[in-house]
Enzyme design. Structure first.
Site, PDB file in Angstrom:
ATOM      1  N   ARG A  36       0.824  -1.218   0.000  1.00 30.84           N
ATOM      2  CA  ARG A  36       0.000   0.000   0.000  1.00 30.84           C
ATOM      3  C   ARG A  36       0.858   1.269   0.000  1.00 30.84           C
ATOM      4  O   ARG A  36       0.464   2.281  -0.570  1.00 30.84           O
ATOM      5  CB  ARG A  36      -0.939  -0.007   1.206  1.00 30.84           C
ATOM      6  CG  ARG A  36      -2.103  -0.951   0.997  1.00 30.84           C
ATOM      7  CD  ARG A  36      -3.011  -0.968   2.191  1.00 30.84           C
ATOM      8  NE  ARG A  36      -4.302  -1.519   1.842  1.00 30.84           N
ATOM      9  CZ  ARG A  36      -5.185  -1.951   2.724  1.00 30.84           C
ATOM     10  NH1 ARG A  36      -4.915  -1.889   4.009  1.00 30.84           N
ATOM     11  NH2 ARG A  36      -6.355  -2.429   2.328  1.00 30.84           N
ATOM     12  N   LYS A 202     -16.838 -17.045   3.595  1.00 30.31           N
ATOM     13  CA  LYS A 202     -18.299 -16.988   3.737  1.00 30.31           C
ATOM     14  C   LYS A 202     -19.024 -16.552   2.475  1.00 30.31           C
ATOM     15  O   LYS A 202     -18.599 -15.647   1.780  1.00 30.31           O
ATOM     16  CB  LYS A 202     -18.626 -15.964   4.818  1.00 30.31           C
ATOM     17  CG  LYS A 202     -18.237 -16.389   6.207  1.00 30.31           C
ATOM     18  CD  LYS A 202     -18.941 -15.444   7.110  1.00 30.31           C
ATOM     19  CE  LYS A 202     -18.451 -15.325   8.495  1.00 30.31           C
ATOM     20  NZ  LYS A 202     -18.786 -13.987   8.991  1.00 30.31           N
ATOM     21  N   GLY A 353      -7.210  -8.012   0.032  1.00 34.48           N
ATOM     22  CA  GLY A 353      -7.340  -9.019   1.079  1.00 34.48           C
ATOM     23  C   GLY A 353      -6.462 -10.223   0.829  1.00 34.48           C
ATOM     24  O   GLY A 353      -5.340 -10.112   0.334  1.00 34.48           O
ATOM     25  N   GLY A 376     -12.383  -4.674   1.299  1.00 34.84           N
ATOM     26  CA  GLY A 376     -13.808  -4.324   1.420  1.00 34.84           C
ATOM     27  C   GLY A 376     -14.261  -3.402   0.295  1.00 34.84           C
ATOM     28  O   GLY A 376     -15.345  -3.568  -0.272  1.00 34.84           O
TER      29      GLY A 376
END
Ligand code: AMP
Length: 409
Positions: A36, A202, A353, A376
């Site tokens: 980043r 998930k 992620g 996200g």
């Protein structure tokens, strides 16, 4: 709506507040992945080359209690930034106050000041995370204009992005522009065939993504823990595999409406215990026993996914194919990563992620068209949602004073 970008600002001699995303992983005081920071260099270098006074703001981790303060100081990040830029970064260990204001007022052209973690302001009533208007206005008062280069937090409405942008002329930085280009243009107008690969723990995190991508992609390959909810919805025994029982009906209806676009694993790597060195075996998806859990896709699935990826012109990947943190269950993720890295003439985009971390860890950083810095944020973008950190920036036709200005500039 097109947003202003760096070149639309007249930055020479101006104090330019720049929201960067320096929320990097730090283990025992050492930055374990500086991607980043590296990705923000283009914007910072442009601004210093153009003689701006550069004031950097970022968050790091979450600040809920007093103990979070010391371990989330940005000082170590400022040091790393200094090394990468080969320029002095004047780190001020405050988020407001006379020392910070003095440092900013004394800045010369092309100098860099960096504030302490913006989320230190969360300790006292979540001022940063709840976009406290007084805080946004205070930070805005420190500069002449605002650049948002923090794609990773663009899905949040915080004082350091939306708050500042609502007070100053504002534009997207190079990294933000790049992320929007790849996620926006590539996904909205994909070159076909367009294949999406989704994995991770998930289903519930990615329902919106699946629903949106079903409208755009030719195929969606599903691996990782989320595949088991679909398998159970189809009536198969998934043993003790991770499953969201409250999402079974939804999984059924997604499959019914998918027109055969969704491809699920045909075999899996199973084990009885969730641990690194647990004994394992490969079985087809119908052969799982009651006491077994699936932790990776099997070799036939890897072959099938490779076949589906052959000839793809656009590929978006989000989420590992298995518990890749355990060597024995990392084969699926590694194979997908390698296959994507070697696709010819394809645009390959990796959501942030775990999949981004896996690709970088495996040495493929340069082999993809784009590896996102936002987990996200990239998911919300793939869901087709608007990101508040982007919406709050000036549209290209806004005047020099920013959105809503009618002063005639
Ligand atoms: P996500 O943040 O949703 O992308 O999920 C990433 C996590 O999913 C990683 O930590 C993986 O270990 C985990 N994961 C992937 N496959 C499985 C699986 N079959 N069972 C349990 N966890 C999994």
């Amino acid at each position: 709506m097109k947003k202003k970008t760096l070149e639309d600002l007249n930055v020479a001699g101006k104090k330019v507040l720049v929201r960067v995303d320096f929320n990097v992983p730090i283990i025992d005081g050492v930055i374990s992945d500086d991607n980043r920071i590296v990705q923000a260099l283009a914007t910072i270098n442009y601004l210093t080359d153009e003689k701006a006074k550069v004031i950097l703001l970022s968050h790091l981790g979450r600040i809920k209690k007093e103990e979070d303060i010391a371990k989330n100081s940005l000082e170590v990040v400022a040091k790393r930034l200094e090394e990468l830029l080969e320029k002095k970064v004047n780190f001020i260990p405050y988020t407001r106050g006379p020392e910070l204001e003095k440092a900013i007022n004394e800045m010369k052209e092309s100098e860099i000041v960096m504030l302490q973690n913006t989320r230190y302001e969360d300790l006292d009533g979540k001022k940063e995370s709840k976009n406290n208007p007084e805080l946004g206005a205070y930070w805005a008062s420190l500069g002449d204009m605002f650049v948002n280069d923090a794609f990773g937090t663009a899905h949040r409405s915080h004082a350091s992005n939306v708050g500042i942008a609502s007070c100053l002329e504002s534009a997207a930085g190079y990294l933000m522009e790049k992320e929007l280009k790849y996620f926006g243009d590539t996904v909205d107008n994909p070159q076909k065939p367009f294949v999406a690969i989704l994995g991770g723990a998930k289903v519930s995190d990615k329902i919106g993504v699946i629903e949106n991508l079903l409208k755009k992609a030719d195929k969606i390959l599903i691996g990782g823990g989320m595949a088991y909810t679909f398998m159970k919805a189809l009536g198969h025994n998934i043993g003790t595999s991770i499953c969201e029982d409250d999402k079974l009906d939804l999984a059924t209806s997604i499959l019914e409406n998918a027109n055969d676009k969704i491809i699920l694993p045909v075999d899996v790597v199973v084990t009885k215990e969730f641990r690194e060195d647990a004994p394992f075996r490969v079985t087809n998806y119908k052969g799982m026993k009651d006491n077994e859990m699936g932790l990776d896709i099997g070799p036939k699935t890897i072959k099938l996914f490779k076949k589906e990826l052959k000839g793809a012109k656009t590929v978006v990947w989000n989420g590992p194919m298995g518990v890749f943190e355990f060597e024995n269950f990392a084969t699926g993720t590694k194979n997908i990563c390698e296959t994507l890295a070697n696709l010819k003439d394809a645009r390959t985009i990796i959501g942030g992620g775990d999949s981004a971390a896996a690709a970088i860890q495996m040495g493929y950083r340069e082999k993809f068209t784009h590896i996102s810095t936002g987990g996200g944020a990239s998911l919300e973008f793939l869901e087709g949602k608007e990101l508040p950190g982007v919406v709050s920036l000036d549209d290209l036709e806004d005047g020099a004073c920013g959105a809503g200005c009618d002063c005639g500039h």
